[in-house]
Design an enzyme around this catalytic site. Structure first.
Site, mmCIF file in Angstrom:
data_model
loop_
_atom_site.group_PDB
_atom_site.id
_atom_site.type_symbol
_atom_site.label_atom_id
_atom_site.label_comp_id
_atom_site.label_asym_id
_atom_site.label_seq_id
_atom_site.Cartn_x
_atom_site.Cartn_y
_atom_site.Cartn_z
ATOM 1 C CB THR A 171 55.596 34.064 -28.713
ATOM 2 O OG1 THR A 171 56.833 33.586 -28.200
ATOM 3 C CG2 THR A 171 55.261 35.414 -28.125
ATOM 4 C CD GLU A 172 50.974 36.934 -26.891
ATOM 5 O OE1 GLU A 172 49.736 36.843 -26.927
ATOM 6 O OE2 GLU A 172 51.602 37.221 -25.850
ATOM 7 C CG LEU A 173 47.944 30.431 -29.137
ATOM 8 C CD1 LEU A 173 46.456 30.099 -29.295
ATOM 9 C CD2 LEU A 173 48.675 29.190 -28.653
ATOM 10 C CD1 TRP B 105 47.105 35.225 -28.753
ATOM 11 C CD2 TRP B 105 46.168 33.529 -27.640
ATOM 12 N NE1 TRP B 105 47.585 35.252 -27.477
ATOM 13 C CE2 TRP B 105 47.029 34.219 -26.761
ATOM 14 C CE3 TRP B 105 45.475 32.427 -27.162
ATOM 15 C CZ2 TRP B 105 47.209 33.822 -25.429
ATOM 16 C CZ3 TRP B 105 45.660 32.043 -25.832
ATOM 17 C CH2 TRP B 105 46.513 32.735 -24.984
#
Lengths: 426, 402
Positions: free
Chosen positions: B146-148, B300
């Site tokens: 999730t979201e890097l 990120w």
């Protein structure tokens, strides 16, 4: 810059928020090295010497001088309609108009005497005082040197206009509240007329919120380029640690203000009912007085929540502070609030606040829950959440006081100085 | 030949409907069907359908020399099924070309990697099953959290689950002087390879493309090819990771973003020594240069590239703690609806809406939030969670009694 400023009241003798705002603004302007001549209808002598005060009651005017003739012509309208006393609640309004109609006299020649003793209050002779004040203003404008004129609210607009006629200096009309806030959509009459005249005569208008700016533009037809927003600020942002302890085990949710149409008390009552249906361990307090008080008491009885909903009557001084301190949630459901400084006082007491989106303060306060005044469900929901989900109150406490520190009158005054610079350059 | 690795995140949360405290204990349906459907249809029309068609054309045109990868969250796949079967079908077509890689992730686009290995594993398995079901038995080999979000620990868990690689942000504070344009390895389990996003060039497309105050506006393909040619020859992998909604949704069609992407492969092939690869191909070919140390999690998001968009303020922490206190109870309960809600409530977006750090310049957060303020988001979420907890406790009692 030398500023000739017309107000109606100044601390410590105040009956509304106008005087406090003027005080903050003057202090801010002094911080920026501006010279202020502050005129009020009546000086009491115990004002903090932050400005060069002029007591309008002391000014001798030779009304027979030609230059006053034109001004006087424009003011006779006010004299004639002075039995219509606005700026009061509808209830008080009725009381005064009844009185004035019986007591009314036509314009007399006493106006051509030398001095006029102002009451400086919001009494039955208000409009008459407003017009006399304008004459005094003309006299002062002719004798005191200044670069710019600044008038606060409609009470001082005729004074501002008169001063501008005499000295030809640019005029700033500051608007703290409009007739639309006080009377709703049906605003009209002499106060509206005066506001209209003042806003149009002004070289620049300063409104206390975007909300008020929009009213000035949409309801008074003032060109948007001419209107700036200067939000109010707080004089003291420090947190008030109170020793007051509440004496009941339940959480307390408070409404504190005038119980009038403008403040939206009925929405608070309805929201209270919704919360109590879910959680009986809450007490609601409505502090203040006003023409809707009896109606509210009746409604509370009708909803059978009298044992959980309390009325304190009008509070002042320490009682107000204690009330804030005892509250677990403060609600300001105003229908129309040009600014509304009270929630900031609640923040100083570390009390979480719910404010209506129809208030100017909602534009500057981030750490508050904002709801539409009419959305009783949202209001009830927000009250419930503040009482049950601890982390919001915790965050409000942490961030709210930080936020207050940024609401400084020096910042407001800095913007105002820019306004002055621009209009004096033109 | 050097290579560009495109990865697109495809995700839509299941948004919660306005849920008042009087609904607690009474209304057990939490989801805002209307806005979920409307938003899905809007994004489908503006982004998913036109962009999928464009990519399919490019893949066909270059006979596989152009390729991309996606991670599609489970909560997004569920909504494709409900509201946008046409989008699902167009993704199937892309995958069927053999030049599109699908990545693994948590089913609900959740933050459970930070809290529970058990839940994390379950969600990855659930997502694997969904991908298998929708994409003809396809099995992802590379993971994208999730979201890097990534840390050494998270990487180690992923290695244990048998993945060969993971994608994350090439955050400045973890890279220091190092370049993101190499393949790295996990600091605990060296067998797990790590691909790092080149945030400069990725964000030039994703965030700055239509920014008229940007010195390099407008971004053209020759300009972009010049930039990639300026990358030192020894740096062989350029990872361009971004939200798929960049195309047509964050950057509107009028900005020329579609034309840019359409022209990019040609410009790259003709003007540089770069080609295109999927993450798996990069991992198989490129050699590992060094371990990368990430002791505290990165992501990120925002300038900080940390977790503060989702966790850290009191609101987020209270909601997150209360939610995961329920994990033990949920695991004892056999109820499809409860399991579904448990998953959807974990979606990271709910916590993102509660972020307060951008009160002053919160444009990005405000843009993505259905709420007026983080406080509203928190209240709504807590009301729902309160009901969910009541349901759990009730169900648990029932099970004990029976």
């Amino acid at each position: 810059m030398k500023v000739l400023m017309f107000g109606w009241e100044f601390p410590p003798h105040i009956s509304g928020g106008l005087g406090t705002a003027c005080y903050g603004l003057v202090k801010g302007l002094v911080h920026h090295k501006q010279d202020i001549i502050f005129v009020v209808p009546k000086l009491w002598g115990d004002e903090e010497p932050v400005a060069d005060f002029v007591n309008a009651s002391d000014v001798t005017v030779d009304y027979r001088q030609r230059k006053f003739k034109d001004i006087w012509k424009n003011l006779t309208y006010l004299e004639v309609s002075s039995f219509l006393v606005p700026y009061l609640s509808p209830e008080e309004f009725k009381k005064y108009t009844d009185y004035a109609i019986h007591d009314r006299v036509d314009v007399d020649e006493s106006i051509f005497s030398n001095k006029f003793e102002f009451s400086g209050k919001y009494g039955k002779d208000l409009l008459q005082e407003v017009s006399r004040y304008a004459l005094v203003a003309a006299q002062i404008a002719g004798s005191k040197e200044h670069d710019v004129i600044h008038a606060h609210d409609w009470l001082a607009y005729p004074a501002g206009i008169a001063a501008k006629q005499i000295s030809g200096k640019p005029l700033v009309a500051h608007i703290h509240a409009t007739e639309f806030d006080r009377s709703g959509e049906s605003a009209g009459g002499p106060v509206y007329e005066i506001e209209h005249a003042g806003l149009h005569a002004a070289d620049h208008v300063v409104a206390v919120s975007h909300l008020t700016r929009n009213i000035v533009i949409n309801k008074y037809g003032v060109h948007p380029d001419k209107v700036s927003v200067l939000h109010n600020a707080v004089l003291d942002a420090s947190i008030i640690e109170s020793k007051v302890k509440k004496k009941v085990p339940e959480k307390i949710v408070t409404f504190l203000g005038r119980i009038t149409f403008q403040k939206g008390p009925e929405y608070f009552v309805e929201a209270a009912k919704k919360v109590l249906q879910r959680d009986p361990n809450v007490r609601f307090v409505m502090a203040g007085s006003g023409d809707l008080l009896n109606k509210m008491i009746q409604r509370v009885a009708e909803l059978k929540m009298g044992t959980k909903f309390h009325f304190t009557g009008f509070l002042k001084g320490q009682d107000v502070d204690d009330m804030y301190a005892m509250s677990d949630v403060y609600v300001m459901p105003s229908v129309s609030e040009p600014f509304g400084i009270a929630p900031l006082e609640a923040v100083r007491h570390n009390t979480p606040v719910i404010i209506s989106k129809q208030s100017g303060v909602a534009e500057v306060l981030q750490n508050a829950i904002k709801i539409d005044f009419w959305d009783v469900d949202a209001m009830a929901d927000a009250i419930f959440a503040l009482l049950h989900y601890q982390s919001i109150s915790k965050m409000f406490k942490e961030l709210g006081s930080e936020e207050l520190k940024n609401l400084k009158w020096e910042h407001v005054a800095a913007k105002l100085v820019t306004v002055y610079d621009n209009i004096t350059k033109e | 030949m050097r290579t560009i690795c495109f990865y697109f995140q495809v995700h839509q949360p299941l948004r919660i409907k306005p849920y008042r405290f009087f609904d607690i204990g009474d209304d057990h349906y939490y989801w805002d069907d209307y806005s979920n459907k409307t938003i899905m249809r809007k994004v489908a029309q503006k982004c998913y359908l036109p962009m999928n068609a464009l990519l399919l054309d490019l893949i066909n045109q270059y006979q596989g020399a152009f390729k991309v990868s996606f991670s599609i969250s489970g909560v997004c796949l569920d909504q494709f099924e409900l509201y946008a079967p046409d989008v699902l079908e167009s993704f199937r077509k892309l995958v069927a070309t053999g030049h599109v890689e699908l990545l693994s992730e948590t089913d609900a686009h959740a933050l459970c990697s930070l809290k529970s290995k058990g839940e994390f594993t379950k969600m990855i398995n659930a997502h694997r099953e969904k991908i298998k079901k929708h994409f003809n038995g396809y099995e992802p080999k590379v993971f994208r959290n999730t979201e890097l979000i990534y840390s050494d620990q998270i990487g180690a868990m992923i290695a244990d689950l048998g993945f060969k690689g993971i994608l994350t942000e090439g955050a400045k504070h973890i890279l220091g002087w190092k370049s993101p344009n190499y393949v790295y390895q996990n600091a605990i389990k060296p067998e797990l390879k790590v691909l790092l996003k080149n945030f400069q060039l990725s964000d030039d497309i994703a965030f700055r493309f239509n920014n008229k105050t940007w010195a390099d506006y407008p971004l053209t393909t020759p300009k972009f090819v010049n930039w990639i040619n300026a990358i030192p020859k020894t740096e062989e992998t350029l990872n361009l990771f971004m939200d798929y909604e960049t195309f047509g949704e964050h950057q509107w069609a009028e900005s020329g973003i579609f034309e840019f992407m359409k022209a990019l492969p040609e410009a790259v092939f003709n003007g540089s020594d770069f080609g295109f690869s999927t993450p798996s191909e990069v991992l198989d070919k490129a050699k590992v240069i060094a371990p990368i140390h990430v002791p505290t999690p990165i992501s990120w998001a925002d300038e900080e590239r940390d977790l503060t968009a989702w966790l850290g303020n009191d609101l987020q922490d209270e909601a997150f703690e209360k939610l995961y206190q329920m994990e033990g109870l949920v695991n004892q309960i056999e109820d499809e609806e409860i399991k579904r809600d448990w998953a959807y409530l974990q979606t990271s977006d709910h916590f993102y809406y509660m972020c307060t750090k951008f009160f002053s310049d919160g444009d990005i957060h405000a843009y993505f939030s259905p709420y007026d303020s983080p406080y509203d988001a928190f209240i709504n979420y807590m009301n729902v969670l309160s009901d969910f907890i009541l349901r759990l406790e009730k169900k648990h009692k029932e099970q004990l009694n029976s």
